[in-house]
Design a protein around this motif. Structure first.
Motif, PDB file in Angstrom:
ATOM      1  N   GLU A 112      48.057  40.633  44.427  1.00  0.00           N
ATOM      2  CA  GLU A 112      48.955  39.924  43.881  1.00  0.00           C
ATOM      3  C   GLU A 112      50.020  40.930  42.697  1.00  0.00           C
ATOM      4  OE1 GLU A 112      47.541  36.209  42.214  1.00  0.00           O
ATOM      5  OE2 GLU A 112      46.348  35.977  44.033  1.00  0.00           O
ATOM      6  N   ILE A 113      51.152  40.900  43.062  1.00  0.00           N
ATOM      7  CA  ILE A 113      52.082  41.650  42.260  1.00  0.00           C
ATOM      8  C   ILE A 113      53.179  40.639  41.825  1.00  0.00           C
ATOM      9  CG2 ILE A 113      53.512  43.871  42.087  1.00  0.00           C
ATOM     10  CD1 ILE A 113      51.568  44.944  43.950  1.00  0.00           C
ATOM     11  N   ARG A 114      53.710  40.639  40.750  1.00  0.00           N
ATOM     12  CA  ARG A 114      54.715  39.455  40.511  1.00  0.00           C
ATOM     13  C   ARG A 114      56.166  40.187  40.772  1.00  0.00           C
ATOM     14  NH1 ARG A 114      52.709  36.628  35.001  1.00  0.00           N
ATOM     15  NH2 ARG A 114      50.799  36.147  35.852  1.00  0.00           N
ATOM     16  N   ARG A 115      56.604  40.132  42.038  1.00  0.00           N
ATOM     17  CA  ARG A 115      57.834  40.416  42.538  1.00  0.00           C
ATOM     18  C   ARG A 115      58.504  39.166  43.098  1.00  0.00           C
ATOM     19  NH1 ARG A 115      57.542  44.420  39.511  1.00  0.00           N
ATOM     20  NH2 ARG A 115      57.217  46.492  40.258  1.00  0.00           N
ATOM     21  N   THR A 116      60.009  39.164  42.816  1.00  0.00           N
ATOM     22  CA  THR A 116      60.625  38.103  43.444  1.00  0.00           C
ATOM     23  C   THR A 116      60.741  38.240  44.986  1.00  0.00           C
ATOM     24  OG1 THR A 116      62.246  38.113  41.578  1.00  0.00           O
ATOM     25  CG2 THR A 116      62.801  37.017  43.634  1.00  0.00           C
ATOM     26  N   ARG A 117      60.339  37.095  45.649  1.00  0.00           N
ATOM     27  CA  ARG A 117      60.381  37.052  47.138  1.00  0.00           C
ATOM     28  C   ARG A 117      59.435  37.971  47.690  1.00  0.00           C
ATOM     29  NH1 ARG A 117      65.647  38.028  46.554  1.00  0.00           N
ATOM     30  NH2 ARG A 117      65.574  39.325  48.320  1.00  0.00           N
ATOM     31  N   ARG A 118      58.303  38.611  47.184  1.00  0.00           N
ATOM     32  CA  ARG A 118      57.554  39.635  47.848  1.00  0.00           C
ATOM     33  C   ARG A 118      56.815  38.806  48.980  1.00  0.00           C
ATOM     34  NH1 ARG A 118      52.069  41.598  47.107  1.00  0.00           N
ATOM     35  NH2 ARG A 118      51.938  43.576  48.308  1.00  0.00           N
ATOM     36  N   LEU A 139      50.725  51.663  37.458  1.00  0.00           N
ATOM     37  CA  LEU A 139      49.353  52.462  37.834  1.00  0.00           C
ATOM     38  C   LEU A 139      48.201  51.238  37.585  1.00  0.00           C
ATOM     39  CD1 LEU A 139      48.317  55.170  38.171  1.00  0.00           C
ATOM     40  CD2 LEU A 139      48.155  55.599  35.803  1.00  0.00           C
ATOM     41  N   GLU A 140      47.799  50.932  38.700  1.00  0.00           N
ATOM     42  CA  GLU A 140      46.776  49.718  38.548  1.00  0.00           C
ATOM     43  C   GLU A 140      46.047  49.949  39.785  1.00  0.00           C
ATOM     44  OE1 GLU A 140      45.074  47.435  36.977  1.00  0.00           O
ATOM     45  OE2 GLU A 140      46.731  47.305  36.288  1.00  0.00           O
ATOM     46  N   PHE A 167      44.620  51.294  45.143  1.00  0.00           N
ATOM     47  CA  PHE A 167      45.330  51.903  44.234  1.00  0.00           C
ATOM     48  C   PHE A 167      46.791  51.836  44.571  1.00  0.00           C
ATOM     49  CE2 PHE A 167      40.982  53.502  45.052  1.00  0.00           C
ATOM     50  CZ  PHE A 167      40.671  53.604  43.702  1.00  0.00           C
ATOM     51  N   CYS A 168      47.541  51.690  43.268  1.00  0.00           N
ATOM     52  CA  CYS A 168      48.904  52.101  43.153  1.00  0.00           C
ATOM     53  C   CYS A 168      49.341  53.195  42.194  1.00  0.00           C
ATOM     54  CB  CYS A 168      49.753  50.586  42.835  1.00  0.00           C
ATOM     55  SG  CYS A 168      51.448  50.829  43.102  1.00  0.00           S
ATOM     56  N   CYS A 169      50.230  53.834  42.337  1.00  0.00           N
ATOM     57  CA  CYS A 169      50.530  55.020  41.666  1.00  0.00           C
ATOM     58  C   CYS A 169      51.743  54.394  40.603  1.00  0.00           C
ATOM     59  CB  CYS A 169      51.065  56.067  42.573  1.00  0.00           C
ATOM     60  SG  CYS A 169      50.274  56.809  43.542  1.00  0.00           S
ATOM     61  N   GLY A 170      51.952  55.075  39.526  1.00  0.00           N
ATOM     62  CA  GLY A 170      52.784  54.757  38.440  1.00  0.00           C
ATOM     63  C   GLY A 170      54.076  55.118  38.650  1.00  0.00           C
ATOM     64  N   ASP A 222      52.556  59.160  37.365  1.00  0.00           N
ATOM     65  CA  ASP A 222      51.352  58.827  37.220  1.00  0.00           C
ATOM     66  C   ASP A 222      50.477  58.521  38.658  1.00  0.00           C
ATOM     67  OD1 ASP A 222      51.761  58.665  34.340  1.00  0.00           O
ATOM     68  OD2 ASP A 222      52.293  56.761  34.310  1.00  0.00           O
ATOM     69  N   PHE A 223      49.359  59.114  38.373  1.00  0.00           N
ATOM     70  CA  PHE A 223      48.533  58.656  39.879  1.00  0.00           C
ATOM     71  C   PHE A 223      46.971  58.570  39.609  1.00  0.00           C
ATOM     72  CE2 PHE A 223      49.428  63.205  39.085  1.00  0.00           C
ATOM     73  CZ  PHE A 223      47.983  63.868  39.363  1.00  0.00           C
ATOM     74  N   TRP A 224      46.322  58.420  40.608  1.00  0.00           N
ATOM     75  CA  TRP A 224      44.757  58.372  40.634  1.00  0.00           C
ATOM     76  C   TRP A 224      44.250  59.509  41.018  1.00  0.00           C
ATOM     77  CZ3 TRP A 224      42.500  54.381  37.744  1.00  0.00           C
ATOM     78  CH2 TRP A 224      43.382  53.358  37.663  1.00  0.00           C
ATOM     79  N   LEU A 225      43.338  60.129  40.243  1.00  0.00           N
ATOM     80  CA  LEU A 225      42.417  61.278  40.682  1.00  0.00           C
ATOM     81  C   LEU A 225      40.975  60.828  41.217  1.00  0.00           C
ATOM     82  CD1 LEU A 225      43.156  63.530  37.623  1.00  0.00           C
ATOM     83  CD2 LEU A 225      44.044  63.984  39.938  1.00  0.00           C
ATOM     84  N   ARG A 226      40.440  61.290  42.050  1.00  0.00           N
ATOM     85  CA  ARG A 226      39.049  61.129  42.942  1.00  0.00           C
ATOM     86  C   ARG A 226      38.242  62.018  41.987  1.00  0.00           C
ATOM     87  NH1 ARG A 226      37.477  60.456  48.998  1.00  0.00           N
ATOM     88  NH2 ARG A 226      35.090  60.260  48.469  1.00  0.00           N
ATOM     89  N   ASP A 227      37.240  61.439  41.465  1.00  0.00           N
ATOM     90  CA  ASP A 227      36.212  62.243  40.614  1.00  0.00           C
ATOM     91  C   ASP A 227      35.134  62.304  41.500  1.00  0.00           C
ATOM     92  OD1 ASP A 227      34.388  63.191  38.833  1.00  0.00           O
ATOM     93  OD2 ASP A 227      34.951  62.059  37.211  1.00  0.00           O
ATOM     94  N   ASP A 228      34.916  63.426  42.274  1.00  0.00           N
ATOM     95  CA  ASP A 228      33.784  63.513  42.924  1.00  0.00           C
ATOM     96  C   ASP A 228      32.529  63.933  42.421  1.00  0.00           C
ATOM     97  OD1 ASP A 228      35.108  63.101  45.564  1.00  0.00           O
ATOM     98  OD2 ASP A 228      35.722  65.088  45.767  1.00  0.00           O
ATOM     99  N   ILE A 229      32.582  64.135  41.199  1.00  0.00           N
ATOM    100  CA  ILE A 229      31.483  64.741  40.553  1.00  0.00           C
ATOM    101  C   ILE A 229      30.975  63.238  39.942  1.00  0.00           C
ATOM    102  CG2 ILE A 229      30.724  65.679  38.415  1.00  0.00           C
ATOM    103  CD1 ILE A 229      32.769  67.981  38.797  1.00  0.00           C
ATOM    104  N   HIS A 230      31.745  62.468  39.224  1.00  0.00           N
ATOM    105  CA  HIS A 230      31.093  61.105  38.584  1.00  0.00           C
ATOM    106  C   HIS A 230      31.258  60.104  39.820  1.00  0.00           C
ATOM    107  CE1 HIS A 230      32.022  63.694  35.362  1.00  0.00           C
ATOM    108  NE2 HIS A 230      30.691  63.219  34.843  1.00  0.00           N
TER     109      HIS A 230
END
Length: 161
Positions: free
Chosen positions: A90-96, A127-128, A138-141, A145-153
């Motif tokens: 759900e993203i608030r965009r007109t007529r999506r 970025l959400e 995942f959505c980029c900003g 802005d972007f998401w990083l995969r943390d393979d360690i944690h």
């Protein structure tokens, strides 16, 4: 320039390790299978000029969605790399909810028994992240802005500026 990269056909090599992937094709990257589905309706096309500042081919065609669904079902890729998100996000965009691309992506997921592990998108520039059923979305900003995969944690973190 067209060349083979694993099981997929790469339309254009942009640089070392950087490729343009056709809509609906699957490619394995670092032992993780990805399906690609670029394109979406311009959110401001009413302010643009057709074939000058927006193009009808910005949206995937019905044939491209058929290939996407077929490969989603048959190859069961781990990750979707798409420009748009399905309507279940759900993203608030007109007529999506009237837009062809998120409708077709939603239909593909509703008709499929398979749910990918990850879905990466950027069309909305927020970025959400969300989790619905087995899929993490995942959505980029807006400003890189972007998401990083943390393979360690074992998780995902927001990029730092």
């Amino acid at each position: 320039m067209r060349e083979e990269q694993g099981s997929a056909k790469v339309e254009l090599v942009l640089g070392s390790g950087v490729y343009f992937m056709s809509r609906g094709l699957v490619e394995e990257i670092d032992s993780i299978s990805h399906i690609f589905m670029g394109g979406a309706e311009s959110t401001d096309k009413q302010n643009r000029v057709e074939n000058v500042s927006w193009w009808d081919l910005e949206q995937p065609t019905h044939k491209e969605f058929e290939l996407f669904f077929k490969n989603l079902e048959e190859q069961k890729p781990d990750t979707v790399v798409a420009h748009e998100l399905p309507l279940r996000i759900e993203i608030r965009r007109t007529r999506r909810n009237q837009s062809y691309t998120p409708q077709m992506l939603e239909n593909a997921l509703k008709l499929s028994d398979y749910q990918p592990r990850y879905w990466m998108a950027g069309h909305h520039h927020i970025l959400e992240k969300w989790k619905i059923k087995k899929t993490k979305y995942f959505c980029c900003g807006l400003h890189g802005d972007f998401w990083l995969r943390d393979d360690i944690h074992g998780g995902w973190t927001k990029s730092e500026k």
